[in-house]
Design a protein around this motif. Structure first.
Motif: not given
Length: 196
Positions: A30, A56, A61
């Motif tokens: 990601s 994670c 994000d």
């Protein structure tokens, strides 16, 4: 009962000859193009329990994330554990090559809830040790078996060739302390972004 011997690979290309993506392992990348930080779990999924989840949670994000995950029904560690100084999976190398800060999340054995810090980025290691200590997390920065000082260790293969490795003991992973580790590490990494 004897402990199964860990398969010994010379690098990722060697591992890929014996194990199949989508059947034995998966790779998740990601990218966050504006971030200078990469959080990686090279022994994620069922290889070292909860390291993917922790990576994670730290990355959120906001930071680049890389996971190499064991997805076999059993024997993930013995079949898929590629020693950190031999971990050279190409997608990981591409991601971290553009990152100034690389933080690798690993799992290790241990009787207590503890974080063992290693890596060649002494400044970041010290900042993380302070933040973890302030969060009442037991942390050890030297005198353990995971110094991660080899230049070829995956945590040290980013842009600056100096990263940090966190080894989290089994009792810590999945406990209430895990959330404190995530919060402390994220706070330091967010601070790095603010200092950019």
């Amino acid at each position: 009962m004897s402990v199964p011997e860990v398969k010994s690979y010379g690098g990722f290309a060697d591992l890929a000859k014996h194990q199949a993506r989508g059947k034995d392992y998966e790779i998740i990348v990601s990218p966050r193009p504006t971030s200078r930080v990469a959080v990686i779990a090279p022994h994620g999924g069922c290889i070292e329990r909860r390291t993917s989840e922790i990576a994670c949670a730290i990355a959120g994000d906001q930071f680049n994330l890389y996971l190499f995950e064991g997805i076999r029904p059993s024997k993930n560690y013995t079949a898929l554990h590629l020693t950190s100084h031999l971990f050279d999976e190409p997608e990981c190398l591409v991601l971290i090559a553009q990152c100034q800060f690389v933080v690798a999340i690993h799992g290790c054995d241990g009787a207590d809830k503890r974080v063992l810090l290693g890596g060649l980025n002494g400044t970041l290691k010290k900042q993380l040790a302070t933040a973890l200590g302030d969060a009442n997390v037991t942390v050890q920065t030297n005198g353990h078996h995971f110094p991660a000082t080899e230049p070829s260790n995956i945590c040290n293969r980013g842009l600056t060739r100096r990263g940090v490795q966190l080894e989290l003991t089994g009792p810590l992973r999945g406990s209430a302390v895990e959330a404190r580790v995530v919060s402390a590490v994220r706070s330091v990494l967010v601070g790095l972004g603010a200092a950019a």
